[in-house]
Design an enzyme around this catalytic site. Structure first.
Site, short mmCIF file in Angstrom:
data_model
loop_
_atom_site.label_atom_id
_atom_site.label_comp_id
_atom_site.label_asym_id
_atom_site.label_seq_id
_atom_site.Cartn_x
_atom_site.Cartn_y
_atom_site.Cartn_z
N GLY A 191 39.51 64.80 33.52
CA GLY A 191 39.30 65.69 32.38
C GLY A 191 38.19 65.20 31.47
N GLU A 215 35.28 54.08 28.71
CA GLU A 215 36.19 53.88 29.84
C GLU A 215 36.47 52.39 29.98
OE1 GLU A 215 38.09 55.74 32.09
OE2 GLU A 215 38.68 53.70 32.64
N CYS A 224 42.50 59.87 39.63
CA CYS A 224 42.31 60.67 40.85
C CYS A 224 41.39 59.98 41.83
CB CYS A 224 41.76 62.04 40.46
SG CYS A 224 41.45 63.10 41.87
N CYS A 228 44.53 60.97 43.93
CA CYS A 228 44.27 62.00 44.96
C CYS A 228 43.38 61.54 46.11
CB CYS A 228 43.60 63.22 44.34
SG CYS A 228 43.78 63.44 42.57
N LYS A 254 44.55 58.43 48.23
CA LYS A 254 45.82 58.88 48.85
C LYS A 254 45.54 59.80 50.03
CE LYS A 254 47.48 62.55 47.70
NZ LYS A 254 48.14 63.26 46.62
N TYR A 278 56.39 64.12 44.06
CA TYR A 278 55.49 64.31 45.20
C TYR A 278 54.81 63.02 45.63
CZ TYR A 278 51.20 64.41 42.32
OH TYR A 278 50.15 64.08 41.50
N ILE A 279 54.58 62.10 44.68
CA ILE A 279 53.89 60.85 45.06
C ILE A 279 54.80 60.01 45.96
CG2 ILE A 279 52.95 58.68 44.14
CD1 ILE A 279 52.01 60.31 41.68
N GLU A 319 54.86 61.65 49.41
CA GLU A 319 53.60 61.45 50.15
C GLU A 319 53.51 60.03 50.72
OE1 GLU A 319 50.78 64.67 47.82
OE2 GLU A 319 50.83 62.63 47.09
N ARG A 370 67.48 59.29 43.15
CA ARG A 370 68.75 59.24 42.40
C ARG A 370 69.43 60.60 42.31
NH1 ARG A 370 66.34 58.66 36.22
NH2 ARG A 370 65.12 60.55 36.37
N GLY A 393 57.94 58.35 38.56
CA GLY A 393 57.40 59.14 37.47
C GLY A 393 56.26 58.45 36.75
N ASP A 416 46.49 64.59 31.69
CA ASP A 416 47.85 64.06 31.85
C ASP A 416 48.44 63.56 30.54
OD1 ASP A 416 47.45 64.61 34.50
OD2 ASP A 416 47.89 62.58 35.22
N ALA A 419 49.71 71.31 46.09
CA ALA A 419 50.12 70.86 47.43
C ALA A 419 50.85 69.54 47.31
CB ALA A 419 48.90 70.71 48.32
N HIS A 431 44.43 85.76 64.43
CA HIS A 431 45.37 85.39 65.49
C HIS A 431 44.71 84.47 66.50
CE1 HIS A 431 48.92 85.93 67.94
NE2 HIS A 431 48.13 86.11 68.99
N GLU A 456 48.73 83.64 59.56
CA GLU A 456 48.90 85.09 59.72
C GLU A 456 50.34 85.53 59.42
OE1 GLU A 456 48.62 86.78 63.76
OE2 GLU A 456 48.88 84.76 64.57
C1 LIG Z 1 49.16 58.42 43.50
C2 LIG Z 1 48.67 59.67 42.84
C3 LIG Z 1 48.30 60.76 43.62
C4 LIG Z 1 47.84 61.90 43.03
N1 LIG Z 1 47.48 62.95 43.83
C5 LIG Z 1 47.01 64.08 43.28
C6 LIG Z 1 46.58 65.16 44.11
O1 LIG Z 1 46.67 65.09 45.34
N2 LIG Z 1 46.09 66.26 43.51
C7 LIG Z 1 45.99 66.38 42.14
O2 LIG Z 1 45.52 67.40 41.65
N3 LIG Z 1 46.39 65.37 41.33
C8 LIG Z 1 46.89 64.23 41.87
N4 LIG Z 1 47.27 63.19 41.06
C9 LIG Z 1 47.21 63.39 39.58
C10 LIG Z 1 45.79 63.20 39.05
O3 LIG Z 1 45.32 61.95 39.45
C11 LIG Z 1 45.82 63.34 37.54
O4 LIG Z 1 46.40 64.57 37.18
C12 LIG Z 1 44.42 63.28 36.94
O5 LIG Z 1 43.76 62.10 37.29
C13 LIG Z 1 44.51 63.43 35.42
O6 LIG Z 1 43.23 63.30 34.86
P1 LIG Z 1 43.06 62.79 33.36
O7 LIG Z 1 41.61 63.00 33.03
O8 LIG Z 1 44.08 63.39 32.49
O9 LIG Z 1 43.41 61.24 33.42
P2 LIG Z 1 42.93 60.06 34.35
O10 LIG Z 1 42.24 60.55 35.57
O11 LIG Z 1 44.12 59.21 34.55
O12 LIG Z 1 41.84 59.29 33.49
C14 LIG Z 1 42.17 58.60 32.31
C15 LIG Z 1 41.17 57.50 32.13
O13 LIG Z 1 41.26 56.99 30.81
C16 LIG Z 1 41.04 55.60 30.83
N5 LIG Z 1 41.60 55.05 29.60
C17 LIG Z 1 42.90 55.04 29.21
N6 LIG Z 1 43.01 54.52 27.97
C18 LIG Z 1 41.75 54.18 27.57
C19 LIG Z 1 41.23 53.61 26.38
N7 LIG Z 1 42.01 53.32 25.33
N8 LIG Z 1 39.89 53.39 26.32
C20 LIG Z 1 39.08 53.71 27.35
N9 LIG Z 1 39.53 54.27 28.49
C21 LIG Z 1 40.85 54.52 28.60
C22 LIG Z 1 41.76 55.16 32.10
O14 LIG Z 1 41.30 53.90 32.56
C23 LIG Z 1 41.40 56.31 33.04
O15 LIG Z 1 40.23 56.05 33.79
C24 LIG Z 1 47.73 62.00 41.61
C25 LIG Z 1 48.09 60.92 40.82
C26 LIG Z 1 48.56 59.77 41.42
C27 LIG Z 1 48.96 58.60 40.56
#
Ligand SMILES: Cc1cc2nc3c(=O)[nH]c(=O)nc-3n(C[C@H](O)[C@H](O)[C@H](O)COP(=O)(O)OP(=O)(O)OC[C@H]3O[C@@H](n4cnc5c(N)ncnc54)[C@H](O)[C@@H]3O)c2cc1C
Length: 452
Positions: free
Chosen positions: A16, A35, A43, A48, A51, A178-179, A182, A199, A262, A303, A341, A436, A441
Site C-alpha cells: 500500500g 522503511e 507481500c 505472497c 509463498k 489461509y496461510i 497453504e 482449535r 493470525g 493491513d 484465492a 471445452h 466451463e
Molecule cells: C505468508 C503470507 C502470505 C500471504 N499471501 C498473500 C497472497 O497470496 N495474496 C494476497 O493478496 N495477500 C497475501 N498476503 C497478505 C499481504 O502480504 C498483505 O495484505 C500486504 O502485504 C499488506 O500490505 P501493506 O502495505 O498493508 O503492509 P506490508 O506489505 O506489510 O508493508 C508494511 C511495511 O511497513 C514497514 N514498517 C512497519 N513499521 C514501520 C516503521 N515504524 N517505520 C518504517 N517502516 C515500517 C514494514 O517493514 C513493511 O515493509 C500474505 C501475507 C503473508 C504473511
C-alpha cells in the site's frame, strides 16, 4: 503547506505504501517513504511472492506422480533440495527489492531507511532526523500473532519459514487461516510429514461452508493429518526435535512447529497512542471511508487498518488515497466483491458472498453446485475432486457468489470476478459458451439448482 519538507510522508514501503507514494508523486506531491525492514513489504519479502514460488515447487510432486502413475512417464529418480529452492527464491526477492527501489526513485519519491515514529500531526522522526509534512500515511502492515504458551519461542512464524536452515522431516502447523492451509500443502508436497491443528471445528472461517468441508477432505486425501478442535498448549525440546503438548493431553513430536495463528495490525510504538489516533481493540487503526483517521492530517491504509488484508486491496487503497489527497477527486476504496484465492493444493478461488451470507442478505437464493473428477485426473489413481458453486439471488437473477476448489482456481476465478463485479446474471452465465474441455466451463453449464 509552504515551509514543510513534504506534502506526504509515508511510513512503510509495502504494497500500500509504495503505491500511495508513487501515485501521489505522479500527481505532483513531494513525497517521502520510510522503511525499516525491506522494500516491497510483507507481500514481496515474506508473503505472497515467496509463498507462491514455494507452492510451485511443491506442485511438481503431484505433477510427477500424475505423470508416472497415469501418463506413461518413467522418471528414473527424483529428489528435492531445499537450499536450492530457498536460495533461488531469496535471489529473486532481492531482485524485486531492487525493482522497488527503482520504482520509487523514478517516481521522485525520497526513500528514507529506518524506523519512523510520529512526533506530532505534522512531524515524523527517522533515526534522529525530524521531517515536517502536510500529511502522514501509516502503511505499516501487520505482524504474526504468537500464542502465549510455554515454549512458544521454539516455534517459528511465516517470517522465519522462508529462510529455514533445513527442511523439517515432520512439521506441526498450528492455525486454520489461509496461510496455515497453504503451508500445510507446501510442506506436504515437498515430502514433509505434516500435521495441521486448528482449535475450531472447521478451518478457513469466513469462506463458504462447502469450500471449507470439500477442501478439508481433499487435503486429508493428500495425506495431511488435519485435526480440528485441537490446539497446542506447550512446546518443549525433545532430543534433536520438539515435543508439542496438545489440548487433549497427548503429545506430538516434530522438527518444526509453525504458528500461523493470525496476524495483528502493526500499529504500536509509532506514536499513535500519544496523538490519540483511534484504534480498534485488536489494534487496527480506525479510518473513515477515505482512509482518514480521527487526526485530520494522519491517514492509514492496508493491513494496519484490517479492512481486507490482501495485497491488491492495500494497493487499491493507496491509489484511492493519492486521488483523494492530490488528484482533485476524493475516492473511497471499494471493498465489495473482492476476489481471493487460497493457494492450497487443490486451490480455492472465491468472489462474492458465501451461501450463508447470501441467504442472510437476500433470503431467497438458488445454489448450483458441481463436484467432479477433472479430465486430467481420469488417467491417474488420484482421488482429487473439483468443486464449483454458484449462488444466485432469485429476485434479480444476479450471481452473487462464485466459489471453486480445484486446480488453478485462482486463475479461473479472477476472470469470473469481472462478471460478478459487472453484475452478471445467471442468464448471462447460461448464455456464455464453455471452452471445452476445461474445468472452468462447468461454471457456465450448471443448470439445476441444488434442492433446499
Ligand atoms: C505468508 C503470507 C502470505 C500471504 N499471501 C498473500 C497472497 O497470496 N495474496 C494476497 O493478496 N495477500 C497475501 N498476503 C497478505 C499481504 O502480504 C498483505 O495484505 C500486504 O502485504 C499488506 O500490505 P501493506 O502495505 O498493508 O503492509 P506490508 O506489505 O506489510 O508493508 C508494511 C511495511 O511497513 C514497514 N514498517 C512497519 N513499521 C514501520 C516503521 N515504524 N517505520 C518504517 N517502516 C515500517 C514494514 O517493514 C513493511 O515493509 C500474505 C501475507 C503473508 C504473511
Amino acid at each position: 503547506m509552504a515551509g514543510r519538507d513534504f506534502d506526504l510522508f509515508v511510513i512503510g514501503a509495502g504494497s500500500g505504501g509504495v503505491r500511495a507514494a508513487r501515485f501521489s508523486s505522479d500527481r505532483g506531491a513531494r513525497v517521502a517513504v520510510a522503511e525499516d525492514r525491506y522494500l516491497g513489504g510483507t507481500c514481496v519479502n515474506v508473503g505472497c511472492v515467496p509463498k507462491k514460488l514455494f507452492v510451485y515447487a511443491s506442485h511438481f510432486a503431484h505433477e510427477l506422480s500424475d505423470a508416472t502413475s497415469g501418463y506413461g512417464w518413467t522418471v528414473a529418480s527424483t529428489s528435492f533440495d531445499w537450499p536450492t529452492l530457498r536460495d533461488n527464491k531469496t535471489r529473486e526477492i532481492e531482485r524485486l527489492n531492487g525493482i522497488y527501489e527503482g520504482l520509487l526513485r523514478d517516481a521522485g519519491v525520497q526513500h528514507i531507511e529506518g524506523r519512523a515514529t510520529i512526533v506530532d500531526p505534522h512531524t515524523v522522526q527517522v533515526g534522529g532526523t525530524s521531517y515536517t509534512t502536510e500529511n502522514i500515511l501509516v502503511a505499516t502492515g501487520g505482524w504474526p500473532t504468537v500464542p502465549e504458551i510455554p515454549g512458544a519461542e521454539l516455534a517459528v512464524t511465516s517470517n522465519e519459514l522462508f529462510y529455514l536452515e533445513t527442511l523439517p522431516r515432520k512439521a506441526i502447523i498450528v492455525g486454520g487461516g489461509y496461510i496455515a492451509v497453504e503451508f500445510a500443502c507446501i510442506f506436504d508436497g515437498l515430502g514433509v510429514d505434516v500435521t495441521q491443528l486448528y482449535r475450531g471445528p472447521l478451518f478457513l472461517r469466513g469462506f463458504d461452508h462447502d469450500v471449507r468441508t470439500h477442501l478439508a477432505d481433499q487435503i486429508r486425501g493428500r495425506g495431511v493429518d488435519l485435526r480440528f478442535d485441537t490446539n497446542v498448549t506447550a512446546i518443549e525440546k525433545s532430543g534433536a526435535g520438539l515435543r508439542a503438548t496438545l489440548t487433549d493431553g497427548s503429545s506430538l513430536d516434530a522438527d518444526l512447529v509453525l504458528f500461523a495463528t493470525g496476524r495483528h495490525p502493526n500499529s504500536s510504538g509509532i506514536g499513535l497512542e500519544d496523538l490519540g489516533v483511534e484504534r480498534a481493540p485488536g489494534g487496527a487503526i480506525v479510518v473513515d471511508a477515505y482512509s482518514r483517521t480521527n487526526v485530520p492530517s494522519i491517514w492509514a491504509i492496508g493491513d494496519v487498518t484490517d479492512r481486507i488484508a490482501l495485497t491488491p486491496v492495500a494497493i487499491h487503497e493507496g491509489v484511492c488515497l493519492a486521488d483523494t489527497l492530490f488528484g482533485g477527486k476524493p475516492r473511497s476504496p471499494d471493498h465489495e466483491n473482492v476476489p481471493a484465492a487460497v493457494f492450497s493444493q487443490p486451490a480455492v478461488g472465491t468472489v462474492g458472498l458465501t451461501e450463508e451470507q447470501a441467504r442472510q442478505a437476500f433470503g431467497s437464493i438458488d445454489v448450483y453446485r458441481s463436484t467432479f473428477r477433472a479430465l486430467k485426473q481420469t488417467l491417474t489413481p488420484s482421488t482429487l475432486r473439483t468443486m464449483m458453486k454458484l449462488i444466485v439471488d432469485r429476485a434479480s437473477d444476479r450471481v452473487v457468489g462464485l466459489h471453486m476448489v480445484g486446480p488453478e482456481a485462482g486463475e479461473i476465478v479472477q476472470g469470473f470476478a469481472v462478471a460478478i463485479k459487472a453484475g452478471a446474471t445467471k442468464a448471462d452465465f447460461d448464455a456464455t459458451l464453455g471452452i471445452h474441455p476445461t474445468s472452468a466451463e462447468e461454471f457456465v453449464t450448471m443448470r439445476t439448482p441444488v434442492k433446499d
